[in-house]
Design an enzyme around this catalytic site. Structure first.
Site: not given
Lengths: 365, 470
Positions: B264, B440-442, B444
């Site tokens: 994401p 990468d919002h997973r 960070v």
């Protein structure tokens, strides 16, 4: 890079086709002109079989084929040294050995067509069906040899494997057992220089033949593209085993001139010059040179050999493309020698599963 | 006589497609069993295709360069009798050519699998061995469902060939069909393709009245002008054309899709006054230590990124989905996106965190030099931990960069522009750049992404602030 010629390599026929004398010469003293012609025919036919099977794969008739191009002398020389009651345990590339054992050509390609889980009855030709698990057949051979010894027979088990297999635990375990029990087994390693894409120089920092003495097994390094030398060292090893001398290890130094299998592209990892070098040591060319020098390579003879090769290739193709499809339930056959309830239940389930399509009205289509 | 169709087999244990590299035979050629028909390239190797039949090649279904699915027809043959020199004809499955021409490709090859999807409803079953199958030597008529060229080809051209003994103009089936549809005799068209091959463009040029001179480039110009007059974009010879998706483009696309729909993406932007960095660069260029070395804003950005990662390490971590683990990578392999002739590549500088500014400048120079000359080593393309893309070179300010697959973040640097900017309580012309950070919002969270970007911006805005960070 270790030498592919020189002092520690048994050679009875030079790449130029000159027969050389030596202590091993007496092992093949009986190989006269007619026998030489026979070996030549074998090698030409086996190469032709290999080409035909490769073509069949490219035509979608075989799923896969492991070519032996370049290794004809190692396989024919050793294969023709065997007695009928000796027993061969091979890898998947020993189609030349299988030819010597008298395998039916169709049986040779049954597995590669995906038509059957194995190709032939091992006891009909005294050769186990080819082992795909790398090196596992060395254990089978050793076990068979130990049993032979208990039986008091003088037949020998011969395990064929490649340079890559020598890095496997199975091969090393087999050698320990063979030495411990002085089993009548011959370890015949075709060092074709490449374990798929890994060069032998990487996994063997010394000659592969050097390893065997560490197990207490006498070894010899032979020119694997010299059909006479291969026959001589195999005869010596067989004689040792028959007379109670225990196991032997042969490293036949040869070269896989083609890909590992039809699904491989050796140009990605091999120097093309290497192939050129080895073409100069072609096993068939050098025997042809000898026959020529002795006036035995007549047009009559080569015509006959080529006709035989064509005939065998045609038989192979015919057998391949006309092989009946296996029945849907054949997969359950020959899993166990005796009735087995779990398997019976699976067969029953599968039968009913298949029948469900008939019921759905799809018919045979 | 009968028609046999050679369908593309699975040439290497589970492949689904291959690319036709070249044909060694032409339509109308008589071939022997096992004669090499051409070369195809699979994902594994380039291999030669030996002919499964002896006979006359009637149709080459695919032109070199096209990608063919396993099970699709590639060559049709007209064969005498059963066409099988081994005397096949006992109804085994592999009287295949004819048999398979009658139905979908599913049964085409023992080891392959056809391209056609099965009909809806109850799954179809394979036919039993021995079930009625058309034998070898099926008359042409019964092959009707086969692709059109099969039915169309044999009668006319073969006869032509036999009578005239002259080689037929070289072309491909689709172009031949186009010519037929337009009523053009290919013998009158000059081919400009490889070895005189008549291309679609040749036929269209001929059709529009412009004659393409035999290989004279000058004469092609009027044709192009004609095309433009028709309202097409510059240089185009036709209203639209199709380019097969393959090679680099295919791989780039797969990587982008994998990244965009796996990680994401969140993107943050920051615009900073980098005048102090530009002043620093001017000083460095004059210094002896940096004489002859190319130092640019990108060099400083690379160094700033490494320093900021020390304080915000999660942007340099890796998400290991298979093992359900986050891999803390305590080193920086800094990828630099490079547009090359072959397409986009992202070679990386190994252990960039351990390099000082001078070493980084040298490494960047080597990396871009190698990329430009197409000599990037495969090892340089793997193992990256974070990337920079310099979109400023194209005069762009900001965008949403797509993360290089497997990494956690990518930083885009826009163009450095002189702009009116607030400076010491007034407005001054300052050198300003916009940074775009996708992460990468997973791995960070927004806070870490923001802090990282702010740190990078702080260093560029005031390089001396590094003293407070290390």
């Amino acid at each position: 890079m270790r030498s592919v010629s020189g002092e520690n390599l048994v050679q009875l026929l030079t790449p130029e086709g000159t027969r050389v004398a030596g202590p091993y010469g007496e092992w093949v003293a009986d190989i006269d002109g007619a026998r030489l012609q026979g070996l030549y025919e074998d090698m030409v036919v086996v190469r032709r079989v290999d080409q035909e099977a490769t073509a069949l794969q490219r035509q979608g008739e075989l799923a896969l084929w492991p070519p032996l191009l370049g290794q004809e002398a190692a396989q024919i020389g050793s294969g023709r040294a065997l007695r009928k009651d000796d027993f061969v345990f091979s890898s998947y590339r020993e189609n030349g050995v299988a030819y010597c054992r008298g395998v039916d050509y169709t049986d040779m390609i049954r597995v590669w067509r995906g038509n059957a889980p194995s190709g032939w009855d091992p006891y009909e030709i005294n050769m186990a069906t080819p082992q795909v698990i790398i090196g596992a057949q060395t254990l089978h051979a050793t076990g068979y040899a130990m049993a032979t010894k208990l039986d008091g027979a003088d037949s020998v088990a011969v395990a064929y494997f490649g340079d890559g297999a020598t890095s496997q635990g199975d091969v090393n375990e087999a050698m320990v057992f063979a030495a411990s029990f002085q089993a009548p087994v011959v370890f015949f390693c075709q060092n074709n220089q490449w374990a798929i894409s890994e060069p032998v120089t990487l996994q063997a920092q010394r000659d592969i033949a050097d390893r065997a003495p560490g197990f207490g097994i006498p070894s010899v390094r032979v020119d694997g593209n010299d059909v006479l030398a291969c026959m001589a060292v195999t005869r010596e090893a067989l004689e040792r085993a028959r007379s109670g001398g225990g196991p032997s290890f042969i490293e036949a130094v040869t070269y896989r001139m083609g890909p590992h299998t039809t699904a491989d592209d050796p140009t990605r990892y091999r120097d093309p010059n290497e192939l050129e070098d080895w073409k100069g040591r072609d096993p068939i060319d050098r025997l042809a040179n000898l026959l020529e020098a002795e006036g035995l390579l007549t047009a009559d003879f080569t015509d006959r050999v080529n006709a035989k090769a064509d005939e065998v290739a045609a038989q192979l193709r015919h057998g391949c493309v006309t092989l009946p499809e296996p029945g849907e339930l054949d997969v359950f056959n020959n899993v166990y020698t005796t009735p087995h309830s779990v398997l019976e239940r699976q067969r029953d389930h599968y039968t009913r599963y298949l029948a469900s399509f008939e019921a759905a009205g799809g018919g045979a289509r | 006589m009968g028609i046999k169709v050679f369908k593309l087999p699975d040439l290497g244990e589970g492949l689904t497609e291959s690319e036709i590299v070249s044909w060694h035979v032409a339509e109308g050629d008589r071939v022997e069993l096992n004669q090499i028909l051409g070369e195809v390239e699979t994902a594994k190797a380039v291999v030669e295709l030996p002919s499964p039949f002896a006979g006359v090649v009637t149709v080459l279904h695919e032109a070199p360069g096209s990608t063919v699915n396993v099970g699709e027809p590639i060559v049709s043959f007209e064969v005498a009798g059963s066409g099988d020199p081994s005397g096949n004809g006992t109804g085994g499955r592999s009287s295949n050519g004819a048999a398979t021409a009658t139905e979908g490709g599913r049964e085409a090859n023992l080891v392959g699998y056809g391209a056609q999807a099965e009909a809806a409803g109850a799954p179809r079953r394979r036919r039993r061995a021995g079930a009625a199958e058309p034998g070898a030597g099926v008359p042409v008529a019964s092959t009707a469902p086969a692709p059109e060229p099969v039915a169309a080809a044999p009668a006319q051209p073969a006869g032509e060939l036999a009578e005239s003994g002259k080689e037929r103009p070289r072309s491909t089936p689709p172009v031949r069909k186009l010519a037929r549809d337009l009523g053009i005799d290919l013998a009158e068209v000059t081919g400009t393709g490889e070895q005189g091959l008549i291309t679609r463009a040749d036929v269209e040029r001929f059709h529009t009245g412009a004659t393409a001179g035999a290989g004279e480039r000058g004469k092609e110009q009027p044709a192009a002008t004609t095309a433009r007059a028709g309202g097409w974009l510059a240089g185009a010879a036709e209203r639209e054309s199709r380019i097969p998706i393959k090679g680099m483009r295919k791989h780039t696309a797969a990587a982008m899709v994998a990244s965009a729909f796996t990680a994401p993406h969140a993107t943050s932007f920051l615009t900073v006054d980098v005048t102090p960095t530009m002043e620093l660069l001017a000083k460095l260029r004059d210094s002896r230590a940096f004489s002859g070395i190319k130092v640019t804003p990108l060099t400083v950005l690379a160094k700033a990124l490494c320093i900021a990662l020390e304080r915000n390490p999660s942007l340099n971590w890796r998400w290991d989905e298979a093992n359900q683990e986050i891999v803390r990578q305590n080193y920086v392999n800094l990828g630099i996106a490079a547009a090359t002739e072959r397409g986009l590549i992202v070679p990386n500088i190994k252990d960039a965190h351990a390099l000082d500014l001078r070493q980084l400048a040298l490494a960047l120079g080597e990396l871009t030099g190698a990329a430009r000359s197409g000599k990037t080593a495969p090892a340089d393309l793997t193992g990256g931990t974070i990337s920079i893309t310099n979109i400023g070179v194209f005069g762009i300010d900001a965008g949403t960069p797509i993360i290089n697959p497997g990494e956690a973040a990518i930083l885009a640097m826009g163009a450095v522009r002189r702009q009116p900017w607030e400076y010491q309580g007034g407005i001054a012309l300052r050198q300003v750049v916009t940074l775009s950070l996708s992460f990468d919002h997973r791995l960070v969270d927004g806070q870490q992404g923001a802090t990282f970007l702010a740190d990078v911006g702080t260093i560029l805005a005031e390089p001396g602030m590094v003293l407070t960070m290390v």
